[in-house]
Each structure stands twice: as C-alpha cells, then as structure tokens.
Design a protein around this motif. Sequence first.
Motif, mmCIF file in Angstrom:
data_model
loop_
_atom_site.group_PDB
_atom_site.id
_atom_site.type_symbol
_atom_site.label_atom_id
_atom_site.label_comp_id
_atom_site.label_asym_id
_atom_site.label_seq_id
_atom_site.Cartn_x
_atom_site.Cartn_y
_atom_site.Cartn_z
ATOM 1 N N ASN A 75 0.806 -1.217 0.000
ATOM 2 C CA ASN A 75 0.000 0.000 0.000
ATOM 3 C C ASN A 75 0.844 1.275 0.000
ATOM 4 O O ASN A 75 0.332 2.366 -0.084
ATOM 5 C CB ASN A 75 -0.982 -0.002 1.173
ATOM 6 N N LYS A 76 2.144 1.096 0.101
ATOM 7 C CA LYS A 76 3.004 2.285 0.072
ATOM 8 C C LYS A 76 3.672 2.471 -1.285
ATOM 9 O O LYS A 76 4.361 3.462 -1.513
ATOM 10 C CB LYS A 76 4.097 2.146 1.148
ATOM 11 N N ILE A 77 3.496 1.465 -2.167
ATOM 12 C CA ILE A 77 4.192 1.517 -3.456
ATOM 13 C C ILE A 77 3.830 2.787 -4.216
ATOM 14 O O ILE A 77 4.694 3.489 -4.740
ATOM 15 C CB ILE A 77 3.869 0.263 -4.302
ATOM 16 N N LEU A 78 2.563 3.100 -4.240
ATOM 17 C CA LEU A 78 2.118 4.211 -5.062
ATOM 18 C C LEU A 78 2.726 5.540 -4.631
ATOM 19 O O LEU A 78 3.147 6.343 -5.466
ATOM 20 C CB LEU A 78 0.597 4.294 -5.032
ATOM 21 N N SER A 79 2.794 5.739 -3.332
ATOM 22 C CA SER A 79 3.343 7.022 -2.884
ATOM 23 C C SER A 79 4.820 7.121 -3.241
ATOM 24 O O SER A 79 5.325 8.183 -3.593
ATOM 25 C CB SER A 79 3.137 7.189 -1.384
ATOM 26 N N ARG A 80 5.493 5.987 -3.188
ATOM 27 C CA ARG A 80 6.909 5.984 -3.567
ATOM 28 C C ARG A 80 7.042 6.262 -5.065
ATOM 29 O O ARG A 80 7.930 6.994 -5.494
ATOM 30 C CB ARG A 80 7.505 4.620 -3.197
ATOM 31 N N VAL A 81 6.139 5.685 -5.851
ATOM 32 C CA VAL A 81 6.162 5.910 -7.297
ATOM 33 C C VAL A 81 5.963 7.397 -7.595
ATOM 34 O O VAL A 81 6.689 7.997 -8.405
ATOM 35 C CB VAL A 81 5.063 5.075 -7.991
ATOM 36 N N GLN A 82 5.010 7.990 -6.896
ATOM 37 C CA GLN A 82 4.735 9.402 -7.146
ATOM 38 C C GLN A 82 5.914 10.271 -6.754
ATOM 39 O O GLN A 82 6.246 11.243 -7.426
ATOM 40 C CB GLN A 82 3.488 9.820 -6.368
ATOM 41 N N GLU A 83 6.545 9.868 -5.681
ATOM 42 C CA GLU A 83 7.721 10.600 -5.244
ATOM 43 C C GLU A 83 8.818 10.540 -6.308
ATOM 44 O O GLU A 83 9.453 11.544 -6.630
ATOM 45 C CB GLU A 83 8.198 9.922 -3.969
ATOM 46 N N LEU A 84 8.991 9.329 -6.881
ATOM 47 C CA LEU A 84 10.015 9.163 -7.906
ATOM 48 C C LEU A 84 9.692 9.968 -9.153
ATOM 49 O O LEU A 84 10.574 10.570 -9.757
ATOM 50 C CB LEU A 84 10.135 7.683 -8.279
ATOM 51 N N LEU A 85 8.415 9.970 -9.537
ATOM 52 C CA LEU A 85 8.032 10.746 -10.713
ATOM 53 C C LEU A 85 8.356 12.214 -10.492
ATOM 54 O O LEU A 85 8.797 12.915 -11.396
ATOM 55 C CB LEU A 85 6.541 10.569 -11.012
ATOM 56 N N GLU A 86 8.155 12.654 -9.273
ATOM 57 C CA GLU A 86 8.454 14.039 -8.974
ATOM 58 C C GLU A 86 9.961 14.298 -9.044
ATOM 59 O O GLU A 86 10.397 15.333 -9.550
ATOM 60 C CB GLU A 86 7.913 14.384 -7.585
ATOM 61 N N VAL A 87 10.729 13.327 -8.555
ATOM 62 C CA VAL A 87 12.186 13.476 -8.585
ATOM 63 C C VAL A 87 12.685 13.657 -10.012
ATOM 64 O O VAL A 87 13.571 14.469 -10.275
ATOM 65 C CB VAL A 87 12.862 12.245 -7.937
ATOM 66 N N VAL A 88 12.112 12.919 -10.961
ATOM 67 C CA VAL A 88 12.588 13.022 -12.340
ATOM 68 C C VAL A 88 11.849 14.110 -13.117
ATOM 69 O O VAL A 88 11.998 14.234 -14.328
ATOM 70 C CB VAL A 88 12.481 11.683 -13.106
ATOM 71 N N GLY A 89 11.037 14.893 -12.426
ATOM 72 C CA GLY A 89 10.430 16.046 -13.080
ATOM 73 C C GLY A 89 9.156 15.747 -13.841
ATOM 74 O O GLY A 89 8.810 16.453 -14.780
ATOM 75 N N LEU A 90 8.446 14.700 -13.463
ATOM 76 C CA LEU A 90 7.150 14.439 -14.087
ATOM 77 C C LEU A 90 6.054 14.727 -13.076
ATOM 78 O O LEU A 90 6.287 14.699 -11.865
ATOM 79 C CB LEU A 90 7.052 12.977 -14.547
ATOM 80 N N ASN A 91 4.857 14.958 -13.570
ATOM 81 C CA ASN A 91 3.729 15.210 -12.687
ATOM 82 C C ASN A 91 3.357 13.922 -11.962
ATOM 83 O O ASN A 91 3.021 12.926 -12.596
ATOM 84 C CB ASN A 91 2.548 15.708 -13.523
ATOM 85 N N PRO A 92 3.408 13.892 -10.626
ATOM 86 C CA PRO A 92 3.140 12.648 -9.892
ATOM 87 C C PRO A 92 1.712 12.134 -10.096
ATOM 88 O O PRO A 92 1.447 10.949 -9.878
ATOM 89 C CB PRO A 92 3.390 13.010 -8.433
ATOM 90 N N GLU A 93 0.818 13.003 -10.510
ATOM 91 C CA GLU A 93 -0.556 12.554 -10.730
ATOM 92 C C GLU A 93 -0.704 11.739 -12.012
ATOM 93 O O GLU A 93 -1.768 11.216 -12.299
ATOM 94 C CB GLU A 93 -1.501 13.765 -10.785
ATOM 95 N N HIS A 94 0.339 11.635 -12.798
ATOM 96 C CA HIS A 94 0.231 10.943 -14.087
ATOM 97 C C HIS A 94 0.630 9.479 -13.996
ATOM 98 O O HIS A 94 0.950 8.865 -15.001
ATOM 99 C CB HIS A 94 1.097 11.649 -15.130
ATOM 100 N N TYR A 95 0.592 8.928 -12.776
ATOM 101 C CA TYR A 95 1.062 7.551 -12.614
ATOM 102 C C TYR A 95 0.189 6.543 -13.343
ATOM 103 O O TYR A 95 0.621 5.457 -13.661
ATOM 104 C CB TYR A 95 1.129 7.179 -11.132
ATOM 105 N N ASN A 96 -1.085 6.873 -13.600
ATOM 106 C CA ASN A 96 -1.926 5.871 -14.264
ATOM 107 C C ASN A 96 -2.077 6.140 -15.754
ATOM 108 O O ASN A 96 -3.032 5.720 -16.376
ATOM 109 C CB ASN A 96 -3.285 5.749 -13.576
ATOM 110 N N ARG A 97 -1.141 6.827 -16.328
ATOM 111 C CA ARG A 97 -1.145 7.007 -17.775
ATOM 112 C C ARG A 97 -0.203 6.005 -18.424
ATOM 113 O O ARG A 97 0.629 5.404 -17.759
ATOM 114 C CB ARG A 97 -0.717 8.423 -18.114
ATOM 115 N N TYR A 98 -0.330 5.886 -19.731
ATOM 116 C CA TYR A 98 0.462 4.919 -20.466
ATOM 117 C C TYR A 98 1.633 5.604 -21.173
ATOM 118 O O TYR A 98 1.557 6.796 -21.492
ATOM 119 C CB TYR A 98 -0.424 4.187 -21.472
#
Lengths: 342, 440
Positions: free
Chosen positions: B187-210
């Motif tokens: 249940n913590k995977i998603l928050s870590r994913v969003q954090e990583l997306l932010e680190v690389v300069g992507l919008n963290p809300e875009h995790y469910n896009r292709y």
Amino acid sequence: MSDSSPLQLSDRPPEAEGHLLQVEDLHVDFHTRDGVAHAINGVDLHLDAGETLAVLGESGSGKSVTAQAIMGILDMPPAAIPTGRILFRGQDLLTMPDEERRAVRGPGIAMIFQDALSSLNPVFPVGWQIGEMFRVHRGLNRSDARSAAVRLMERVNIPAAKQRVNAYPHQFSGGMRQRIMIAMAIALEPSILIADEPTTALDVTVQAQVMDLLGQLREESGMSLILITHDLGVVADIADRIAVMYAGSIVESAGVHDLYRRPGHPYTEGLLQSIPRLDMKGEELFAIKGLPPNLLRMPEGCPFHPRCHRVRDVCRVDEPALREVRPGRRSKCHFAEEVLDE
Amino acid sequence: MTQDPNVEAQVAPTEVGANAAEAGDRAVMTEPHDAYSDHEVITPHAVDGHVASRLDPDAPAVLEVEDLKMYFPVKSSGLVRRTIGHVQAVDGISFQVPKGGSLGLVGESGCGKSTTGRLITRLYQPTGGSMMFEGQDLAKLSNREMKPLRRDVQMIFQDPYTSLNPRHTVGAIVGAPLAVHGVVPKNKILSRVQELLEVVGLNPEHYNRYPNEFSGGQRQRIGIARALTLNPKLLVADEPVSALDVSIQAQVINLLQDLQKEFDIAFLFIAHDLAVVRHFCPEVAVMYLGKIVEIADRETLYSKPYHPYTQALLSAVPDVKQAAIGGRRERIRLEGDVPSPINPPSGCRFRTRCSLAQEICAKVEPPLLQIGPRHKVACHFAGELGQHPVAPVTAGLLGVDDHGSPTSSGPAATPLTSGPGYEKEWFDVKSRQMTSGAAG
C-alpha cells in the motif's frame, strides 16, 4: 519508358530572379482524427545553383515535411497543401501535372533518406537498384545499366565495386548503404540533392566520411544541396546558409558562420548553448525548458514563447513575422536585434 | 529530499496514491491526453548547479572489472548447429568505476560498449573475467544470488520508445521493482512511485497514464525513474540521450547530474557522442573492437590523446566553434569500416585502419600500458598527435625487437599494468623508464 523526358529541363530559361528553387509561403496541413495539424505554416526558402542550404530543426519542426513537399512525396491525404508555391527553375511544381513532376524527380531534384536499410529493397542486388535509374529514366539495357551502376559505386568510394555490384543491401555496412543511397540519388545528375538526416544513424567516423563524400560530389557536379538535420555540428562544415525551423516555421535564416557566431533568435541561441561541446569546459549545460508545441494546438502569439527565456508580454499575443534584421539575415522574433546585439 | 528515499516513503502520507488507485480513476485515461501541453515538466531541483561529477582520485571503486570477456557463439546453419566461431564482442577489458563518480565508455557501434553494460547488469553471462562489486564477483553469481544485487545495479536503456511496456501504466512500470523486491509494503508503493516521478520532473498525478501519452524526453524520464526506484549504487546508462532531440538532451543530462549528486550514484555512461561523454564523465575509456584502447581522465583524453584511434575519433566530431570563426579543421580520415569481430585482425586490432601501423602491430598485441598517473593506452607507437615515436615504445617491455620478433633477452621484469586500477608507478613513454611522476 523512353529516354526523351517530356520536360526538357536544361532548355528552360532560368527564372528572372535567378533562384534555382524558390519556396513561397508554403503551408502543409495534416488532417488527423483529432483535428488539423499545421505542420508547415508559411515557409519561404530559396536555393541557388551550387549552394548548400541546411534546414535545422527538432523532430516535429516540419523540416522533413518541407523536403517531402518539395520532392512531391507527401501522402495526400492525410496531407494537404492549401497554399504556397514551389518554383523549380520558374515552374511551379505544385500545379504541374503528375507526369511532368515525375520527370523532375531524379534528373531535377533527388533525395536521400535517413534510414538507408529500409529505403533499399532487401531482395534486389544493389547494382540492380542503382541501375534501375538508368533503365527507367534513360532506357539503358541491363548490361549498360550495370556498368553505369559500377561506375557510380566507384564514384561514391565503395571499395571493390565490380565484385559487390551483385551483393544485397544487408551485406553492406551502414556507411556503405548510405553511399549506395547517394549513388542512386546522383545517378541522373540532379540539380538539387535533398539529404534528409543522411548521417543520423551513423558513427562519427563514418558520418565524417559520408559528409566528405557529399561535399566532394557537390564540388564535382556543381549541384545544390539541401541538408536536413537536427545536428548543429554536422552542418557546420558543409553548409553555406542555415534555416532554423521551429513548429512549422522558419525562425531564423543566416549564413552559417554568422549564425554560429551570433544567433539571432532565442531558439537558436538556446540550441547552441544546450549542446555539450568538445572545446567547452562545460560544467553547466543550458537547457531550453519545456517541449515543442503540439501542432494541433499551437500557442497564441509566438509559437516559441512558452519556452523562450526572453519572453515578454507582446510575445504572448502577437506572432512576429520573419523579417530581415541584418543584411542576409532573417529572424522571426520581436526582439531579434536585442538577441543579436547582446 | 533525504539521502535515502525509501526511508522517506515510509513516513510520507500515502492517502493520495492508494485511494486514487483503488477508486480506479479510469476516466482520466479515456480522455485523449496531449503529451505536449498536458504533461508539464517540473524541475524540482535547484536550477543553479547542474554540475558534472568531478574526478576524485582517492574515491574507492564501487565496481572493479578485470579481464572481462564475452564471446557469442556463431552457429552453422543446417540441422546440426555446430559452433563455428565466436563473436569476440568484449575481449579482456579492465576498468574501475569510483563510488559516486562516472566512467564514460565511448566507441563506434559494434565495439562492445553496450555488451559491457549488459554484462555488468548481468543481462548476459560473461565468458570470462571478474566484476567485483561490493566484495562479490558479479560474474560468478547465479541468477538467484544475483537478485539482491540487482537492487544496487540498475540500467537506463537507449530507446525510450521500446524499453517501456506500452500496456503497463507508468505507475506499474516504475513500481514493479518495488513489488519484485518487496522493499516497501504494497500500500506504500504508489506514494513511492509518485515521489520518484516528482524526482525526475514528471507530474506525480500521471502515474496511471500509459507510455504512449508521453513524449520521448518524458519517457526517458520514466526509464530513469524506474532505474532509481531501488536506490541503486551503480547505474549503467546505455546511450541515455542519443534518441532525444538536442533541446531535450540537455534537460535529461542535467537531470542525471542532479540525481547523481543527490543520491551519490556511480555511473557507467555508455555513449557514442564524445561531447556528451566529456560533459558528463570525469574519466573516459575508448573502446575499439572489444578492447579498451585508451582510458584516461577527461582533460588528458580530450586534450592529449595518445592513441591514434582516439585522435581520429576526436577529429571526426563536427566542430561548432570552428564554424563560428569560419575555419575548417583538418580531419584524420579513417578509411573503411570496423573489421569483423568474428575474425579480428592479429596483433593490434586497430592496425587495419591505422596510419602508424608497422610490422610489430600485426605480430604483437600492444598491452594496455599505464603511461601517466591516470592514463593508460594500448599502442606500440603511443604519442601525442604528430609526435608519435618512430620506434615502438613497447618493444623492450614485451621482449621483442622493433619488428615484433622475440629477442633473446625476453620480456622486461617490470610488470605490465593490466589491472582495473592505476599504479603509483608508470611507464614514461618519452624516457621509456618506469617513473612515479615525482622524479620527472
């Protein structure tokens, strides 16, 4: 096909202005499911005999579409050319009947493509494919076409051409394949050779060989060259003039040395600063922020303004025109003088 | 951002991620997304210092590669597919990557640089040699023993279009390593994913896009996020920017530099673009046909290369500066193509295209000889451009005469350096003596 082409190109008097090729206010639209993408928005270009013009731009800037429009190989539809003229020796290629236009391709304007492997037919020997030019356009018989192919392969410095004329494309390395493409393109001695990213897939050493070859062929035959590329470095050695494209328009055009010495548009300025250079100590790399615009939804005002580091209020509402800012230099920026003088 | 993002993931609030995923906000995906205007690239890092890592001569090595070999078998056609030869893709290379530093690996296509990267990440099983990483030899581990180490050695691939599964969402792609290694609770995977997306300069809300909803540069950022997921100590970057446009290249290079500084990651940076490598790597190795021909710190390699191949490679790079002043630089022209690695030339592999080649080059292979404090070169006639020696510098060391025939005296007693690191003493090419620099 007979060897007397319906269009006697050499007999035509040159255009009063003297430009071998002149593109005027060219627009190309692509009709897609999501709407109309304006791939080219009013491109003006001219090319004189023996001149080398480099068209520089990122992917999606419209540089390849411009070349394809000149060559007449756009798929229409989905592409459409609503307005514009492409004058070759004073003749508008766009209003020409297909038959005449086909006769221009080859002896008039020829093109080489980026990916030599996929542009060559894998099931025919290269000699046959080069010889096809002579068989179709000049009506030579097979054995004459073959020896002409060997001569051409020698001309583009393919070693052991006689032995390799019957080899298939996959038996050649990337650099050699590109030479075969060049051989096919120059077979009919075109007045204009368009090279679309001719060295992008190649190693630096091979890239240097291919660019040297193009330069050498240009010297020998006096043909004009349009070099389409995204690589600022490649064109530096060979081009006379550069036109920089962004989002379907030319944003700057200038002599090659002038442009590299002092860019006249913020986009060119950013590009030049963003490439790591061998001679630069280079600790900090300038990056143009953001992404190129979507051609379906172009921003208001200057298309470059969302990424521009010199953006002002006027840029957001008013699209600048491509205007002469110095003798022989044109820039599409409200503040071109400022960019140049800094 | 803390040094260890995994730690932070456990304390960070998670409701954003988990709930959104359960609610299955699929509506977002049915709308056509626009990679260009929709996905704002945010730069969370300070804009001021995108600085390449510097050479720290005392940094301990995170990876030591010694005599690494990879031979791919060539099979005959027909029913019984006998092995009729080997592609010697990598043939005995040694180098080290310092902790938190970066080593650049350059060369033409087919020189074995990508194979080297894939050996280190153990996508291939090496034919021979050792790769010491944190006291363990990566070359000898079984796949099961390798698994915990895969957390520490990650890879960024060249082509952002084919290295991401088009049917997986960005969240699934970036989160997969977390699930595989069981690093954080589900249940913590998603928050870590969003954090990583932010680190690389992507919008963290875009995790469910292709992946197809992103542009090339953004996809490369996704690939980088995936490589960062497990907090690697070593990143193998195989041509990370060569598929990108010039203006996007600079963004990604700056991002990699920021990440390296922030997380203290060592890089093996594989590229064919010499300028990019110079910008990124304080130390560079040049490969030719499966061998390292020259390895040195950035300043030495780019300003005073000793190997004729390095010199030719550098002179082939188009020069923007020359264009500005209207000059045209003299080029060293390399004739022909790289020979086949199935049947490489005898002796020095570069001799078929080398302007200096003599008899000795065909007979004896030049050793990778240390000739400076951080400079090794494999050439019998090593020297600065235009100042190559007339007589082979290696003859005395190898126990051969100037034509490559063995002499009665035999090889010199001084050991030829071929290990991954550098020695305190080296062979001075001019005086042909061992020296430690202090004396000379």
